[in-house]
Each structure stands twice: as C-alpha cells, then as structure tokens.
Motif scaffolding. Structure first.
Motif, PDB file in Angstrom:
ATOM      1  N   GLY A 116       0.795  -1.225   0.000  1.00 19.10           N
ATOM      2  CA  GLY A 116       0.000   0.000   0.000  1.00 19.10           C
ATOM      3  C   GLY A 116       0.823   1.268   0.000  1.00 19.10           C
ATOM      4  O   GLY A 116       0.340   2.328  -0.396  1.00 19.10           O
ATOM      5  N   TYR A 117       2.083   1.178   0.423  1.00 22.24           N
ATOM      6  CA  TYR A 117       2.986   2.336   0.401  1.00 22.24           C
ATOM      7  C   TYR A 117       3.857   2.234  -0.850  1.00 22.24           C
ATOM      8  O   TYR A 117       4.999   1.786  -0.803  1.00 22.24           O
ATOM      9  N   PHE A 118       3.290   2.658  -1.968  1.00 19.47           N
ATOM     10  CA  PHE A 118       3.959   2.478  -3.244  1.00 19.47           C
ATOM     11  C   PHE A 118       4.740   3.705  -3.702  1.00 19.47           C
ATOM     12  O   PHE A 118       5.060   3.845  -4.875  1.00 19.47           O
ATOM     13  N   GLY A 119       5.036   4.608  -2.791  1.00 18.88           N
ATOM     14  CA  GLY A 119       5.806   5.802  -3.124  1.00 18.88           C
ATOM     15  C   GLY A 119       5.019   7.082  -2.998  1.00 18.88           C
ATOM     16  O   GLY A 119       5.589   8.167  -2.863  1.00 18.88           O
ATOM     17  N   ASP A 120       3.692   6.987  -3.028  1.00 17.29           N
ATOM     18  CA  ASP A 120       2.837   8.176  -2.942  1.00 17.29           C
ATOM     19  C   ASP A 120       1.541   7.787  -2.228  1.00 17.29           C
ATOM     20  O   ASP A 120       0.745   7.022  -2.763  1.00 17.29           O
ATOM     21  N   GLY A 121       1.338   8.308  -1.023  1.00 20.61           N
ATOM     22  CA  GLY A 121       0.116   8.011  -0.286  1.00 20.61           C
ATOM     23  C   GLY A 121       0.090   6.605   0.276  1.00 20.61           C
ATOM     24  O   GLY A 121       1.115   5.916   0.337  1.00 20.61           O
ATOM     25  N   TYR A 122      -1.108   6.184   0.669  1.00 24.56           N
ATOM     26  CA  TYR A 122      -1.294   4.844   1.222  1.00 24.56           C
ATOM     27  C   TYR A 122      -2.564   4.245   0.650  1.00 24.56           C
ATOM     28  O   TYR A 122      -3.642   4.841   0.759  1.00 24.56           O
ATOM     29  N   GLU A 123      -2.445   3.074   0.021  1.00 28.01           N
ATOM     30  CA  GLU A 123      -3.573   2.431  -0.638  1.00 28.01           C
ATOM     31  C   GLU A 123      -4.084   1.211   0.130  1.00 28.01           C
ATOM     32  O   GLU A 123      -4.932   0.481  -0.369  1.00 28.01           O
ATOM     33  N   GLY A 124      -3.559   0.984   1.329  1.00 29.97           N
ATOM     34  CA  GLY A 124      -3.933  -0.215   2.068  1.00 29.97           C
ATOM     35  C   GLY A 124      -5.197  -0.103   2.894  1.00 29.97           C
ATOM     36  O   GLY A 124      -5.721  -1.117   3.368  1.00 29.97           O
ATOM     37  N   GLY A 125      -5.693   1.103   3.061  1.00 31.39           N
ATOM     38  CA  GLY A 125      -6.908   1.274   3.853  1.00 31.39           C
ATOM     39  C   GLY A 125      -7.210   2.745   4.072  1.00 31.39           C
ATOM     40  O   GLY A 125      -6.418   3.624   3.696  1.00 31.39           O
ATOM     41  N   ARG A 126      -8.367   3.023   4.686  1.00 28.71           N
ATOM     42  CA  ARG A 126      -8.751   4.407   4.961  1.00 28.71           C
ATOM     43  C   ARG A 126      -9.758   4.453   6.097  1.00 28.71           C
ATOM     44  O   ARG A 126     -10.431   3.472   6.404  1.00 28.71           O
ATOM     45  N   TRP A 127      -9.837   5.607   6.719  1.00 31.63           N
ATOM     46  CA  TRP A 127     -10.800   5.818   7.804  1.00 31.63           C
ATOM     47  C   TRP A 127     -12.165   6.205   7.252  1.00 31.63           C
ATOM     48  O   TRP A 127     -12.266   6.987   6.312  1.00 31.63           O
ATOM     49  N   ARG A 128     -13.192   5.635   7.858  1.00 29.20           N
ATOM     50  CA  ARG A 128     -14.570   6.045   7.607  1.00 29.20           C
ATOM     51  C   ARG A 128     -15.195   6.289   8.971  1.00 29.20           C
ATOM     52  O   ARG A 128     -15.539   5.352   9.687  1.00 29.20           O
ATOM     53  N   GLY A 129     -15.296   7.533   9.342  1.00 33.22           N
ATOM     54  CA  GLY A 129     -15.762   7.845  10.691  1.00 33.22           C
ATOM     55  C   GLY A 129     -14.727   7.391  11.705  1.00 33.22           C
ATOM     56  O   GLY A 129     -13.548   7.722  11.589  1.00 33.22           O
ATOM     57  N   ASP A 130     -15.149   6.591  12.667  1.00 33.87           N
ATOM     58  CA  ASP A 130     -14.213   6.125  13.691  1.00 33.87           C
ATOM     59  C   ASP A 130     -13.712   4.709  13.432  1.00 33.87           C
ATOM     60  O   ASP A 130     -13.125   4.084  14.313  1.00 33.87           O
ATOM     61  N   ARG A 131     -13.923   4.175  12.231  1.00 43.43           N
ATOM     62  CA  ARG A 131     -13.473   2.825  11.899  1.00 43.43           C
ATOM     63  C   ARG A 131     -12.500   2.864  10.721  1.00 43.43           C
ATOM     64  O   ARG A 131     -12.651   3.661   9.794  1.00 43.43           O
ATOM     65  N   PHE A 132     -11.498   1.974  10.789  1.00 45.56           N
ATOM     66  CA  PHE A 132     -10.537   1.869   9.706  1.00 45.56           C
ATOM     67  C   PHE A 132     -10.930   0.709   8.808  1.00 45.56           C
ATOM     68  O   PHE A 132     -11.131  -0.417   9.283  1.00 45.56           O
ATOM     69  N   TYR A 133     -11.046   0.981   7.506  1.00 43.30           N
ATOM     70  CA  TYR A 133     -11.427  -0.034   6.526  1.00 43.30           C
ATOM     71  C   TYR A 133     -10.198  -0.447   5.716  1.00 43.30           C
ATOM     72  O   TYR A 133      -9.368   0.385   5.340  1.00 43.30           O
ATOM     73  N   TYR A 134     -10.119  -1.755   5.433  1.00 46.14           N
ATOM     74  CA  TYR A 134      -8.945  -2.330   4.782  1.00 46.14           C
ATOM     75  C   TYR A 134      -9.222  -2.670   3.322  1.00 46.14           C
ATOM     76  O   TYR A 134     -10.269  -3.239   2.990  1.00 46.14           O
ATOM     77  N   ASN A 135      -8.276  -2.333   2.472  1.00 45.12           N
ATOM     78  CA  ASN A 135      -8.355  -2.683   1.055  1.00 45.12           C
ATOM     79  C   ASN A 135      -7.828  -4.101   0.886  1.00 45.12           C
ATOM     80  O   ASN A 135      -6.619  -4.348   0.986  1.00 45.12           O
ATOM     81  N   ARG A 136      -8.706  -5.040   0.615  1.00 43.10           N
ATOM     82  CA  ARG A 136      -8.314  -6.447   0.546  1.00 43.10           C
ATOM     83  C   ARG A 136      -7.391  -6.757  -0.627  1.00 43.10           C
ATOM     84  O   ARG A 136      -6.712  -7.780  -0.625  1.00 43.10           O
ATOM     85  N   SER A 137      -7.368  -5.892  -1.632  1.00 42.41           N
ATOM     86  CA  SER A 137      -6.497  -6.148  -2.777  1.00 42.41           C
ATOM     87  C   SER A 137      -5.033  -5.853  -2.453  1.00 42.41           C
ATOM     88  O   SER A 137      -4.143  -6.255  -3.205  1.00 42.41           O
ATOM     89  N   VAL A 138      -4.778  -5.189  -1.335  1.00 38.82           N
ATOM     90  CA  VAL A 138      -3.421  -4.797  -0.962  1.00 38.82           C
ATOM     91  C   VAL A 138      -3.022  -5.355   0.401  1.00 38.82           C
ATOM     92  O   VAL A 138      -1.866  -5.700   0.624  1.00 38.82           O
ATOM     93  N   THR A 139      -3.978  -5.467   1.306  1.00 37.06           N
ATOM     94  CA  THR A 139      -3.691  -5.802   2.707  1.00 37.06           C
ATOM     95  C   THR A 139      -3.991  -7.258   3.021  1.00 37.06           C
ATOM     96  O   THR A 139      -5.005  -7.806   2.582  1.00 37.06           O
ATOM     97  N   ASN A 140      -3.140  -7.871   3.824  1.00 35.07           N
ATOM     98  CA  ASN A 140      -3.309  -9.261   4.236  1.00 35.07           C
ATOM     99  C   ASN A 140      -4.198  -9.323   5.480  1.00 35.07           C
ATOM    100  O   ASN A 140      -3.744  -9.077   6.597  1.00 35.07           O
ATOM    101  N   ILE A 141      -5.467  -9.623   5.276  1.00 33.10           N
ATOM    102  CA  ILE A 141      -6.392  -9.775   6.403  1.00 33.10           C
ATOM    103  C   ILE A 141      -6.923 -11.210   6.458  1.00 33.10           C
ATOM    104  O   ILE A 141      -8.003 -11.468   6.975  1.00 33.10           O
TER     105      ILE A 141
END
Length: 284
Positions: A116-141
C-alpha cells in the motif's frame, strides 16, 4: 449529533498526544554510506481490526544499519495515518527523515515500501468515521475476523525496485507535490510507545544488523510490535542464519564510500536518535 460528538472526541484525543512537528518532517541522523536495498518478504496477517501497517525500514546505530521489521500498530488517535520515514541524499550524506502520524500521508521519498505504500500516499486502507477499513487487494487480512473491508485495485505506477533512499546516484528521483507538502505542515504525532519499543528491540538484535544478515534480515516483519518470535514472524526471502556476511551495499558506486571509510554521523535533532526514525519494506 452523534457524528459531531465523535469528531470532538477525536479532536480532543489528538490535542493531548505528543507532537513531533506542526511545520514539517523530523530530520535526524545522517550517514555517508547508503542504506541497503529493501528486503522482500510476505506481510503477516493483520492481528485485529484497527491496526495499521507500518512498513519496515533500515535504521542506523553503532556504525551499522539495522532492520526495523515491518509491523502492525494501533494509531494513537482516530483518523490518523502513518507516513513512513525515509533516507534522502542531501549535501553529500544520507539524511534520515523520520516518520509520523497525521491526518494525511505526506512525502516519504517516493520509496516503494509495498503493501500500500507504493511511493505516494497509502492504498492499504482508509478511515470512515471512527473505523478503519482495509483494502483487501493490498492488505493481508486472512485468518482475521475483520468485516470493515473494501476492494479497490491499485495500479502501482512506481517502478518495482528495492531502492531504499531518495536522491543521489541510484536513488529514487521523486520530489514532494503540493498535497504532500501540505501534509508535512499539519499537526504530527510521534511514535507510539509500542513503536518505540519495537525499534529499540530491533537495535538490540544482532541478527538484524546489515553486516550480519547481508541485507536479508531473518526477522523481516512481525504481526505485533516488539514480538520477534513465534506465530506471525516472517523472514526476508533468502534470509540465512549463517555467520556474518558483508553489508549489502555496492562499493563501486560513486555515492557509496568504501566500508573502510568511517561513516560521518550527526544527530540533527533533540532527543535520543533511536526515537527519531522510521521506514521501509516491500512486497513485490
């Protein structure tokens, strides 16, 4: 009203946290030997909801680079994201620019740490309100009961390499854009206690020194900070427990002095140098 209360709680929590800088990134140790390439390893599964990936990085102490394993860590407050630290070539030396927590991900040298840290920003997840959501295409959950997920395919436009520094001969040729510069000027929060302990433990582990592992650390990533054994610990590809090996640094490059030359090291910031750095890891 509920969202307003949550926002106020998050703001108050952030205000009470220790601040690294409100006007820029932290600058720490400088060395005249380039850091080794980033090791290749598999990201361990996220241990539980709320953890954010902190990529591994090469730190410096006792006249040697040592690997600080990538790990999962809890953000110090709702809404904060991690900006990795990075080594940058400046005025004839490699300068460490420390990582930090902030509302937005700033510049980290264009270094491709992976996950998710491919040189610019972070693509592994993002906050929605008070919860952090994970991008399954990048993150190992995998093997984790996490339901706050989404799927977004990430096109990695950064050349797949293992270069661990910005600028100089052979370094990543990236410069901060307007958005990243704005993020650097925001309110920043320092290491969590768990992150600090994690780095200190890595410094004390002789097997993580580049002069011992040849740039392939036997502990490349951990599932939780400062837990260096047992389930959830992974080694770099090609890591070996054999005896000491030469550091993984090319000695025939103009920007990399011979190993016989004693590194010039300065700490350009207050406080212990072990508390002031951050950075590196990659999945290819």
């Amino acid at each position: 009203m509920r969202n307003l209360i949550r926002a106020l709680i998050a703001a108050l929590s952030l205000a009470t946290l220790p601040v690294v800088s409100d006007a820029g990134v932290f600058v720490g140790v400088s060395v005249n030997i380039a850091p080794p390439e980033l090791p290749v390893y598999v990201q361990p599964p996220c241990p539980a909801a709320g953890y954010i990936w902190i990529p591994g990085y090469w730190a410096w102490a006792d006249e040697d680079y040592y690997w600080v394993p990538g790990t999962w860590a809890l953000a110090p407050a709702v809404g904060l994201l991690w900006t990795p630290g990075y080594w940058g070539w400046e005025s004839g030396v490699y300068v460490w620019n420390g990582g930090y927590w902030g509302r937005h991900v700033g510049f980290y040298g264009g270094v491709n740490y992976g996950f998710g840290y491919f040189g610019d920003g972070y693509e592994g997840g993002r906050w929605r309100g008070d919860r952090f959501y994970y991008n399954r295409s990048v993150t190992n959950i995998t093997n984790t009961n996490i339901t706050n997920v989404y799927n977004t395919t990430v096109v990695n436009n950064v050349t797949a390499n293992r270069v661990s520094f910005n600028g100089g001969s052979g370094g990543v040729a990236a410069r901060p854009n307007a958005v990243q510069l704005a993020a650097q000027r925001e309110h920043h929060v320092e290491f969590t206690p768990g992150q600090r302990l994690h780095e200190q433990k890595a410094r004390g582990d002789n097997s993580l020194r580049a002069s011992v592992n040849g740039g392939r650390p036997p502990i490349a990533a951990t599932q939780k900070p400062a837990v260096f054994s047992g389930h959830g610990v992974v080694a770099a590809h090609g890591a070996s427990a054999a005896g000491p090996r030469a550091p993984a640094q090319a000695t025939n490059r103009s920007d990399r002095p011979s190993q016989a030359q004693r590194p010039a090291m300065t700490n350009r910031a207050a406080g212990p140098q072990t508390d002031r750095r951050r950075r590196h890891s990659a999945r290819r």
